[in-house]
Design a protein around this motif. Sequence first.
Motif, PDB file in Angstrom:
ATOM      1  N   VAL A   1       0.851  -1.194   0.000  1.00 27.67           N
ATOM      2  CA  VAL A   1       0.000   0.000   0.000  1.00 27.67           C
ATOM      3  C   VAL A   1       0.883   1.238   0.000  1.00 27.67           C
ATOM      4  O   VAL A   1       1.845   1.327   0.777  1.00 27.67           O
ATOM      5  CB  VAL A   1      -0.929  -0.003   1.233  1.00 27.67           C
ATOM      6  N   CYS A   2       0.571   2.195  -0.865  1.00 30.02           N
ATOM      7  CA  CYS A   2       1.409   3.386  -1.020  1.00 30.02           C
ATOM      8  C   CYS A   2       0.669   4.648  -0.610  1.00 30.02           C
ATOM      9  O   CYS A   2      -0.563   4.749  -0.742  1.00 30.02           O
ATOM     10  CB  CYS A   2       1.869   3.520  -2.465  1.00 30.02           C
ATOM     11  N   ILE A   3       1.430   5.622  -0.132  1.00 30.34           N
ATOM     12  CA  ILE A   3       0.866   6.925   0.191  1.00 30.34           C
ATOM     13  C   ILE A   3       0.275   7.531  -1.082  1.00 30.34           C
ATOM     14  O   ILE A   3       0.915   7.550  -2.128  1.00 30.34           O
ATOM     15  CB  ILE A   3       1.939   7.854   0.772  1.00 30.34           C
ATOM     16  N   GLY A   4      -0.952   7.983  -0.978  1.00 28.90           N
ATOM     17  CA  GLY A   4      -1.643   8.555  -2.132  1.00 28.90           C
ATOM     18  C   GLY A   4      -2.523   7.588  -2.885  1.00 28.90           C
ATOM     19  O   GLY A   4      -3.319   8.008  -3.736  1.00 28.90           O
ATOM     20  N   ASP A   5      -2.417   6.298  -2.611  1.00 30.10           N
ATOM     21  CA  ASP A   5      -3.301   5.316  -3.248  1.00 30.10           C
ATOM     22  C   ASP A   5      -4.755   5.635  -2.888  1.00 30.10           C
ATOM     23  O   ASP A   5      -5.062   6.014  -1.757  1.00 30.10           O
ATOM     24  CB  ASP A   5      -2.983   3.895  -2.781  1.00 30.10           C
ATOM     25  N   ILE A   6      -5.643   5.431  -3.837  1.00 32.22           N
ATOM     26  CA  ILE A   6      -7.068   5.707  -3.638  1.00 32.22           C
ATOM     27  C   ILE A   6      -7.853   4.400  -3.735  1.00 32.22           C
ATOM     28  O   ILE A   6      -7.682   3.634  -4.692  1.00 32.22           O
ATOM     29  CB  ILE A   6      -7.580   6.717  -4.680  1.00 32.22           C
ATOM     30  N   TYR A   7      -8.709   4.158  -2.751  1.00 33.99           N
ATOM     31  CA  TYR A   7      -9.498   2.930  -2.677  1.00 33.99           C
ATOM     32  C   TYR A   7     -10.985   3.236  -2.561  1.00 33.99           C
ATOM     33  O   TYR A   7     -11.391   4.190  -1.902  1.00 33.99           O
ATOM     34  CB  TYR A   7      -9.101   2.103  -1.446  1.00 33.99           C
ATOM     35  N   GLN A   8     -11.766   2.383  -3.185  1.00 30.40           N
ATOM     36  CA  GLN A   8     -13.202   2.337  -2.919  1.00 30.40           C
ATOM     37  C   GLN A   8     -13.400   1.452  -1.698  1.00 30.40           C
ATOM     38  O   GLN A   8     -12.924   0.307  -1.654  1.00 30.40           O
ATOM     39  CB  GLN A   8     -13.951   1.743  -4.115  1.00 30.40           C
TER      40      GLN A   8
ATOM     41  N   ALA B   1     -17.875   4.538   0.035  1.00 30.01           N
ATOM     42  CA  ALA B   1     -16.963   5.657   0.265  1.00 30.01           C
ATOM     43  C   ALA B   1     -15.692   5.496  -0.571  1.00 30.01           C
ATOM     44  O   ALA B   1     -15.387   4.412  -1.077  1.00 30.01           O
ATOM     45  CB  ALA B   1     -16.612   5.750   1.747  1.00 30.01           C
ATOM     46  N   VAL B   2     -14.954   6.601  -0.706  1.00 27.23           N
ATOM     47  CA  VAL B   2     -13.656   6.592  -1.371  1.00 27.23           C
ATOM     48  C   VAL B   2     -12.639   7.193  -0.413  1.00 27.23           C
ATOM     49  O   VAL B   2     -12.850   8.285   0.130  1.00 27.23           O
ATOM     50  CB  VAL B   2     -13.679   7.394  -2.692  1.00 27.23           C
TER      51      VAL B   2
ATOM     52  N   VAL C   1     -10.816  10.855   3.709  1.00 27.07           N
ATOM     53  CA  VAL C   1     -12.027  10.459   2.987  1.00 27.07           C
ATOM     54  C   VAL C   1     -12.249  11.430   1.839  1.00 27.07           C
ATOM     55  O   VAL C   1     -12.421  12.636   2.055  1.00 27.07           O
ATOM     56  CB  VAL C   1     -13.243  10.440   3.929  1.00 27.07           C
ATOM     57  N   LEU C   2     -12.241  10.919   0.616  1.00 31.11           N
ATOM     58  CA  LEU C   2     -12.485  11.747  -0.562  1.00 31.11           C
ATOM     59  C   LEU C   2     -13.970  11.829  -0.890  1.00 31.11           C
ATOM     60  O   LEU C   2     -14.462  12.862  -1.345  1.00 31.11           O
ATOM     61  CB  LEU C   2     -11.716  11.198  -1.765  1.00 31.11           C
ATOM     62  N   GLU C   3     -14.673  10.721  -0.675  1.00 32.74           N
ATOM     63  CA  GLU C   3     -16.124  10.691  -0.889  1.00 32.74           C
ATOM     64  C   GLU C   3     -16.773   9.951   0.270  1.00 32.74           C
ATOM     65  O   GLU C   3     -16.364   8.835   0.609  1.00 32.74           O
ATOM     66  CB  GLU C   3     -16.463   9.984  -2.205  1.00 32.74           C
TER      67      GLU C   3
END
Length: 222
Positions: free
Chosen positions: A103-110, A114-115, A153-155
């Motif tokens: 897992v990397c800093i900045g990775d985006i997950y659903q 939520a995102v 949390v982006l979404e």
Amino acid sequence: MTEISNPQIKYLSIGLPRAVAYDTDKEMVTGICKDAVEEVLLTKNGFVGDGVADLKHHGGLDRAVCIYPYEHYAQWEQEFGGPLAAATFGENVTTINMLERDVCIGDIYQLGDAVIQVTQSRVPCSTINKRTNLPLIMKRMVETGYTGYLCRVLEEGKVRSDSSIKLLQAHPKQVSILFSNQIYFHSAAHDLEGANRVLAVDELADIWREDLMKRLKRIVSE
């Protein structure tokens, strides 16, 4: 880029700060004790019904979600000779197949509806020792880099205990949590290139960036 295969939720847990006894006659107020839930709303400020006691070192928009890999439980149980309860480390989401090395800093997950975006490693504190009654476990987490990590949390959206997790976007700089742990905890003083590689990730949590930059300034001035 490291391919993560079939990430999953093992436990979904929340909890508000409460008084917890430790040692024989001491007490602390902490949010480390979490309870399993089937469904919960994740907002920019974290999961509804979840909270932290120490606002200086925990919580905030960059640290809204705490994740810990389930795979490490087996190692700690073997090392320390006993079972560990679910969400022992105060994490909201105990995952499978989402190790710090992958897992990397900045990775985006659903995460369910939520995102989320990975922002930093989790910095273990002495509350873990007190909660587990294992005086060396925090030290071992730092030594191994098996610390877990935090997300913004982006979404916003609902998350269920059986929700799927999906990598939406891998960060192009590929600075893993394990690498950032090595720099932050062990080698910042003699690996300026590595430290600058971590700092080059714009999505890094502000608190980590500020702390790492302060240490680098001290090193340069010495």
